[in-house]
Write a protein that holds these residues in place. Structure first.
Motif, PDB file in Angstrom:
ATOM      1  N   LEU A  25      32.304   2.536 -62.599  1.00  0.00           N
ATOM      2  CA  LEU A  25      31.446   2.801 -61.441  1.00  0.00           C
ATOM      3  C   LEU A  25      30.713   4.135 -61.586  1.00  0.00           C
ATOM      4  CD1 LEU A  25      33.854   1.793 -58.509  1.00  0.00           C
ATOM      5  CD2 LEU A  25      32.460   0.322 -59.953  1.00  0.00           C
ATOM      6  N   GLY A  26      31.328   5.054 -62.300  1.00  0.00           N
ATOM      7  CA  GLY A  26      30.782   6.408 -62.371  1.00  0.00           C
ATOM      8  C   GLY A  26      29.396   6.497 -62.957  1.00  0.00           C
ATOM      9  N   ILE A  27      29.106   5.699 -63.986  1.00  0.00           N
ATOM     10  CA  ILE A  27      27.782   5.768 -64.621  1.00  0.00           C
ATOM     11  C   ILE A  27      26.707   5.279 -63.664  1.00  0.00           C
ATOM     12  CG2 ILE A  27      26.352   4.767 -66.447  1.00  0.00           C
ATOM     13  CD1 ILE A  27      28.784   4.869 -68.268  1.00  0.00           C
ATOM     14  N   TRP A  28      26.959   4.152 -63.005  1.00  0.00           N
ATOM     15  CA  TRP A  28      25.976   3.652 -62.052  1.00  0.00           C
ATOM     16  C   TRP A  28      25.768   4.629 -60.899  1.00  0.00           C
ATOM     17  CZ3 TRP A  28      28.784  -1.580 -62.595  1.00  0.00           C
ATOM     18  CH2 TRP A  28      28.135  -2.380 -63.552  1.00  0.00           C
ATOM     19  N   PHE A  29      26.829   5.250 -60.447  1.00  0.00           N
ATOM     20  CA  PHE A  29      26.688   6.210 -59.351  1.00  0.00           C
ATOM     21  C   PHE A  29      25.912   7.436 -59.810  1.00  0.00           C
ATOM     22  CE2 PHE A  29      28.755   9.510 -56.478  1.00  0.00           C
ATOM     23  CZ  PHE A  29      27.914   9.221 -55.413  1.00  0.00           C
ATOM     24  N   ALA A  30      26.103   7.839 -61.061  1.00  0.00           N
ATOM     25  CA  ALA A  30      25.356   8.981 -61.587  1.00  0.00           C
ATOM     26  C   ALA A  30      23.857   8.713 -61.548  1.00  0.00           C
ATOM     27  CB  ALA A  30      25.799   9.280 -63.019  1.00  0.00           C
ATOM     28  N   TYR A  31      23.443   7.515 -61.937  1.00  0.00           N
ATOM     29  CA  TYR A  31      22.020   7.187 -61.882  1.00  0.00           C
ATOM     30  C   TYR A  31      21.533   7.071 -60.442  1.00  0.00           C
ATOM     31  CZ  TYR A  31      21.611   6.543 -66.907  1.00  0.00           C
ATOM     32  OH  TYR A  31      21.555   6.771 -68.260  1.00  0.00           O
ATOM     33  N   SER A  32      22.395   6.648 -59.545  1.00  0.00           N
ATOM     34  CA  SER A  32      22.017   6.599 -58.129  1.00  0.00           C
ATOM     35  C   SER A  32      21.750   8.006 -57.605  1.00  0.00           C
ATOM     36  CB  SER A  32      23.133   5.941 -57.308  1.00  0.00           C
ATOM     37  OG  SER A  32      23.376   4.629 -57.744  1.00  0.00           O
ATOM     38  N   GLY A  90      14.659   2.448 -46.543  1.00  0.00           N
ATOM     39  CA  GLY A  90      15.264   2.863 -47.801  1.00  0.00           C
ATOM     40  C   GLY A  90      16.579   2.156 -48.064  1.00  0.00           C
ATOM     41  N   LEU A  91      17.410   2.022 -47.033  1.00  0.00           N
ATOM     42  CA  LEU A  91      18.678   1.321 -47.194  1.00  0.00           C
ATOM     43  C   LEU A  91      18.463  -0.150 -47.521  1.00  0.00           C
ATOM     44  CD1 LEU A  91      20.891   2.823 -44.329  1.00  0.00           C
ATOM     45  CD2 LEU A  91      21.271   3.031 -46.793  1.00  0.00           C
ATOM     46  N   VAL A  92      17.495  -0.774 -46.855  1.00  0.00           N
ATOM     47  CA  VAL A  92      17.222  -2.189 -47.113  1.00  0.00           C
ATOM     48  C   VAL A  92      16.731  -2.390 -48.541  1.00  0.00           C
ATOM     49  CG1 VAL A  92      15.732  -4.137 -46.515  1.00  0.00           C
ATOM     50  CG2 VAL A  92      16.776  -2.771 -44.711  1.00  0.00           C
ATOM     51  N   VAL A  93      15.799  -1.557 -48.967  1.00  0.00           N
ATOM     52  CA  VAL A  93      15.245  -1.694 -50.316  1.00  0.00           C
ATOM     53  C   VAL A  93      16.314  -1.415 -51.373  1.00  0.00           C
ATOM     54  CG1 VAL A  93      13.593  -0.726 -51.960  1.00  0.00           C
ATOM     55  CG2 VAL A  93      12.892  -1.164 -49.599  1.00  0.00           C
ATOM     56  N   ALA A  94      17.067  -0.336 -51.188  1.00  0.00           N
ATOM     57  CA  ALA A  94      18.089   0.015 -52.165  1.00  0.00           C
ATOM     58  C   ALA A  94      19.175  -1.055 -52.237  1.00  0.00           C
ATOM     59  CB  ALA A  94      18.707   1.362 -51.814  1.00  0.00           C
ATOM     60  N   THR A  95      19.580  -1.554 -51.078  1.00  0.00           N
ATOM     61  CA  THR A  95      20.610  -2.588 -51.050  1.00  0.00           C
ATOM     62  C   THR A  95      20.122  -3.863 -51.719  1.00  0.00           C
ATOM     63  OG1 THR A  95      21.546  -1.690 -48.999  1.00  0.00           O
ATOM     64  CG2 THR A  95      22.085  -3.971 -49.549  1.00  0.00           C
ATOM     65  N   GLY A  96      18.920  -4.292 -51.347  1.00  0.00           N
ATOM     66  CA  GLY A  96      18.379  -5.517 -51.930  1.00  0.00           C
ATOM     67  C   GLY A  96      18.161  -5.409 -53.428  1.00  0.00           C
ATOM     68  N   PHE A  97      17.652  -4.266 -53.877  1.00  0.00           N
ATOM     69  CA  PHE A  97      17.396  -4.086 -55.308  1.00  0.00           C
ATOM     70  C   PHE A  97      18.704  -4.083 -56.096  1.00  0.00           C
ATOM     71  CE2 PHE A  97      16.618  -1.386 -59.063  1.00  0.00           C
ATOM     72  CZ  PHE A  97      15.579  -2.106 -59.647  1.00  0.00           C
ATOM     73  N   THR A  98      19.728  -3.435 -55.549  1.00  0.00           N
ATOM     74  CA  THR A  98      21.007  -3.390 -56.259  1.00  0.00           C
ATOM     75  C   THR A  98      21.661  -4.765 -56.297  1.00  0.00           C
ATOM     76  OG1 THR A  98      21.261  -1.163 -55.349  1.00  0.00           O
ATOM     77  CG2 THR A  98      23.146  -2.087 -56.489  1.00  0.00           C
ATOM     78  N   VAL A  99      21.470  -5.548 -55.237  1.00  0.00           N
ATOM     79  CA  VAL A  99      21.974  -6.925 -55.261  1.00  0.00           C
ATOM     80  C   VAL A  99      21.333  -7.690 -56.411  1.00  0.00           C
ATOM     81  CG1 VAL A  99      21.928  -9.134 -54.049  1.00  0.00           C
ATOM     82  CG2 VAL A  99      22.568  -7.068 -52.819  1.00  0.00           C
ATOM     83  N   LEU A 100      20.036  -7.531 -56.593  1.00  0.00           N
ATOM     84  CA  LEU A 100      19.347  -8.227 -57.683  1.00  0.00           C
ATOM     85  C   LEU A 100      19.863  -7.755 -59.044  1.00  0.00           C
ATOM     86  CD1 LEU A 100      15.657  -8.242 -56.360  1.00  0.00           C
ATOM     87  CD2 LEU A 100      17.348 -10.085 -56.268  1.00  0.00           C
ATOM     88  N   LEU A 101      20.129  -6.463 -59.172  1.00  0.00           N
ATOM     89  CA  LEU A 101      20.673  -5.950 -60.435  1.00  0.00           C
ATOM     90  C   LEU A 101      22.057  -6.522 -60.718  1.00  0.00           C
ATOM     91  CD1 LEU A 101      19.783  -2.142 -60.627  1.00  0.00           C
ATOM     92  CD2 LEU A 101      18.830  -4.022 -61.960  1.00  0.00           C
ATOM     93  N   SER A 102      22.796  -6.868 -59.661  1.00  0.00           N
ATOM     94  CA  SER A 102      24.144  -7.406 -59.839  1.00  0.00           C
ATOM     95  C   SER A 102      24.156  -8.704 -60.632  1.00  0.00           C
ATOM     96  CB  SER A 102      24.799  -7.646 -58.468  1.00  0.00           C
ATOM     97  OG  SER A 102      24.929  -6.447 -57.743  1.00  0.00           O
ATOM     98  N   PHE A 103      23.027  -9.394 -60.675  1.00  0.00           N
ATOM     99  CA  PHE A 103      22.962 -10.671 -61.377  1.00  0.00           C
ATOM    100  C   PHE A 103      22.697 -10.501 -62.870  1.00  0.00           C
ATOM    101  CE2 PHE A 103      21.200 -11.856 -57.028  1.00  0.00           C
ATOM    102  CZ  PHE A 103      22.455 -12.171 -56.533  1.00  0.00           C
ATOM    103  N   GLY A 106      28.490  -7.560 -61.756  1.00  0.00           N
ATOM    104  CA  GLY A 106      28.884  -7.810 -60.380  1.00  0.00           C
ATOM    105  C   GLY A 106      29.516  -6.608 -59.713  1.00  0.00           C
ATOM    106  N   ARG A 107      30.035  -5.682 -60.506  1.00  0.00           N
ATOM    107  CA  ARG A 107      30.666  -4.496 -59.926  1.00  0.00           C
ATOM    108  C   ARG A 107      29.649  -3.559 -59.284  1.00  0.00           C
ATOM    109  NH1 ARG A 107      35.347  -2.987 -64.472  1.00  0.00           N
ATOM    110  NH2 ARG A 107      36.402  -5.030 -64.392  1.00  0.00           N
ATOM    111  N   LEU A 108      28.378  -3.806 -59.490  1.00  0.00           N
ATOM    112  CA  LEU A 108      27.366  -3.037 -58.766  1.00  0.00           C
ATOM    113  C   LEU A 108      27.480  -3.265 -57.264  1.00  0.00           C
ATOM    114  CD1 LEU A 108      24.281  -3.415 -61.099  1.00  0.00           C
ATOM    115  CD2 LEU A 108      25.069  -1.259 -60.117  1.00  0.00           C
ATOM    116  N   ALA A 109      28.303  -4.209 -56.863  1.00  0.00           N
ATOM    117  CA  ALA A 109      28.533  -4.445 -55.437  1.00  0.00           C
ATOM    118  C   ALA A 109      29.072  -3.204 -54.742  1.00  0.00           C
ATOM    119  CB  ALA A 109      29.495  -5.614 -55.248  1.00  0.00           C
ATOM    120  N   PHE A 110      29.700  -2.288 -55.482  1.00  0.00           N
ATOM    121  CA  PHE A 110      30.212  -1.082 -54.840  1.00  0.00           C
ATOM    122  C   PHE A 110      29.078  -0.251 -54.251  1.00  0.00           C
ATOM    123  CE2 PHE A 110      28.852   1.100 -58.639  1.00  0.00           C
ATOM    124  CZ  PHE A 110      28.751   2.452 -58.300  1.00  0.00           C
TER     125      PHE A 110
END
Length: 589
Positions: free
Chosen positions: A231-238, A366-379, A405-409
């Motif tokens: 999770l740490g790498i994805w959070f770092a880019y966030s 911003g929350l809607v866009v970020a949430t939706g975009f990360t959901v798409l990345l989860s695939f 799928g762990r991008l769900a965090f």
């Protein structure tokens, strides 16, 4: 025009809010995210943590009754991760300069980096010794991971303007997000608290002009990195994206002067975060340099990428939706990593929360866009042939992450915040309802509170698992005086995690190990000792440096070593000590 906050929740003006912040010892940093930051009791965090702990015990019952003898989910990864937690504390005290050279996968130099190290939990290992202590410690840390995630998400929601009742919705929706159920055997994945905690501290610190909170926010982000790169790498880019957004806003507003104390805290905290990241990443880079096969290949990424229909499937452990979504779940290539069900109640509340006027339109969008975009990345590579995900593989570290799928965090936090906004909007509507206020006794406040209690309960029910409780295999008393380095037979990924746990009693070197990465040397050792005890396998073991081979009778059937406990040893130059459940072979001359 700024949208007004709900009545009765905030100071009458920004000026009044600024005065309030000054009285608290901070300097209000304009402009705030929506309404001025609400006042909170200095002990509120403790109440959230205690509430999170109580909920963790309830949601995982009866785990707390079996802390000495059982672990959640299964006896695979949890046993190995119990070793990782134990070794972090032991290695830090016993050999700090050689922390990553664990006693497992002996004689490997970087075995502590063969999986997410969970180093952030190392202080827990300073209490207690041996196998039983390692099991108790693992279970308590598991419960703590959920309690911390609950408290951190609640505090973040409070900082963004939610009433405590609405913040509880966010806390439950994030800490007990349905996708986590299949990961209860992965402590590194359910440990998401550092994400919400870092964001809370950073947002609060910058808004309230508190350098110490800013520094603590970066420290919390660094702590999340020490729990693992999964999770740490994805959070770092966030964090990098958020930082770039802040810089862009600052430039757009004419580069206003920023408080020096906040700049100093940002620089110091940022340097700490980078230093910790470099410290953690160094041994992983060394492993890849020695064995390029340690990197995930594209076929693994393609297999583990979550299909879009994973959003409609809950884990088999789900009390609310496990049976109802079984048909969809059974079509997933690898359901444990691909069920991404977000929860019906949370999604409905999030849809309502999009229009909550207590937060700025920019924050909500911003929350809607970020949430939706990360959901798409989860695939991952399963969406649009990987057209969206593929460019991200060029980023350092990203190519080592195979379970998209762990991008769900990340998106579950955005969804939880929006759900909290939705709960707040429901509360505001009920409290200002003319119908309820006209009733005798003015019951609108009580009705609003009761409604949010029910909503919180529904969100919790959707995230409640039927948590399997697995009994931990206990080591044989015969191991107490067995010298090392040892090699346990049979050896495979599942059996070796038990041997890792047992090795916490004295941390005797063992060649066995089970982790995300298995070195070729151990694979060869397993293959070359299938005929043990015979001259060829004995030569391999002696060249390896093994002094004792421990054969576990109950684990042999069906393995390549079946019968090894009773084969003749005459003329082989070794001794056999049959102790019933185990047989010890002494290879020393």
């Amino acid at each position: 025009m700024r949208e007004p906050p709900p009545l009765g929740r905030y100071p009458a003006s920004v000026t009044e809010a600024s005065a309030q912040q000054s009285a608290e010892g901070g300097t209000h940093l304009e402009p705030p995210l929506g309404t001025p930051p609400p006042a909170r009791s200095p002990y509120e965090w403790l109440l959230w943590l205690l509430g999170g702990a109580a909920l963790a015990v309830l949601m995982t019952w009866p785990l707390v009754r079996s802390l000495r003898t059982a672990v959640p989910q299964d006896t695979g990864d949890p046993l190995g991760q119990a070793w990782f937690v134990a070794w972090g504390g032991h290695g830090l005290l016993a050999q700090p300069t050689r922390l990553f050279t664990g006693n497992v996968f002996w004689p490997a130099e970087s075995s502590y980096a063969y999986s997410d190290s969970l180093f952030g939990y190392a202080p827990a290992a300073w209490f207690g010794e041996g196998v039983t202590a390692a099991v108790i410690r693992y279970d308590l840390v598991f419960l703590l991971a959920y309690a911390l995630a609950f408290a951190a998400a609640a505090l973040l929601a409070r900082e963004l303007g939610c009433h405590p009742a609405a913040a509880a919705v966010t806390a439950v929706a994030f800490a007990w997000a349905p996708w986590k159920m299949t990961h209860n055997g992965h402590l590194n994945v359910v440990s998401t608290a550092g994400v919400a905690l870092a964001l809370f501290l950073l947002v609060s610190g910058y808004r309230r002009g508190r350098p110490w909170q800013v520094a603590c926010g970066w420290a919390a982000a660094a702590w999340q990195m020490t729990l693992g790169f999964a999770l740490g790498i994805w959070f770092a880019y966030s964090l990098l994206v958020l930082a770039l957004i802040c810089v862009a806003v600052w430039l757009r507003r004419g580069r206003p002067q920023l408080p020096r104390n906040l700049l100093a805290a940002t620089a110091g905290g940022g340097l700490l975060y980078v230093a910790v990241t470099l410290f953690m990443v160094r041994p992983y880079l060394e492993i890849v340099a020695d064995d390029p096969a340690a990197l995930r290949d594209r076929s693994q990424l393609a297999f583990f990428s979550a299909p879009v229909r994973g959003l409609l499937a809950a884990g088999a452990e789900s009390r609310a939706w496990g049976s109802a979504t079984a048909t969809i779940r059974e079509t997933l290539p690898w359901a444990p990593e691909q069920v991404l069900f977000p929860g019906v109640v949370a999604v409905l509340l999030a849809a309502v929360g999009i229009r909550w006027r207590g937060a700025t339109r920019g924050l909500r969008v911003g929350l809607v866009v970020a949430t939706g975009f990360t959901v798409l990345l989860s695939f991952g590579l399963r969406l649009w042939g990987g057209a969206l995900y593929e460019p991200f593989l060029l980023l350092p570290g990203w190519e080592g992450l195979r379970t998209t799928g762990r991008l769900a965090f990340l998106w579950s936090l955005g969804l939880a915040l929006l759900a909290g906004f939705g709960a707040q909007r429901v509360r505001d509507a009920l409290r200002t309802s003319a119908f309820l206020r006209a009733r005798p006794g003015g019951s609108s406040g009580a009705v609003a509170t009761a409604a949010l209690v029910v909503v919180t309960g529904l969100v919790a029910y959707e995230g409640a698992p039927r948590l399997p409780i697995a009994t931990v295999p206990q080591p044989s008393a015969a191991l107490a005086d067995a010298v090392g380095p040892r090699f346990h037979l049979p050896s495979d990924e599942l059996s070796d995690t038990a041997y890792m746990l047992w090795s916490t009693d004295g941390f005797v070197p063992i060649a066995n190990g089970g982790a995300s990465y298995t070195p070729q040397r151990l694979r060869d050792l397993r293959a070359q000792t299938a005929g043990f005890p015979d001259p060829a396998s004995l030569q391999v073991l002696r060249d390896y440096g093994i002094e004792t081979v421990v054969v576990h009778r109950d684990r042999l059937p069906g393995t390549p070593w079946d019968g090894a406990a009773d084969r003749p040893v005459d003329g082989l130059g070794i001794t056999r000590d049959d102790r019933g459940d185990v047989v010890l072979f002494d290879l020393t001359p």
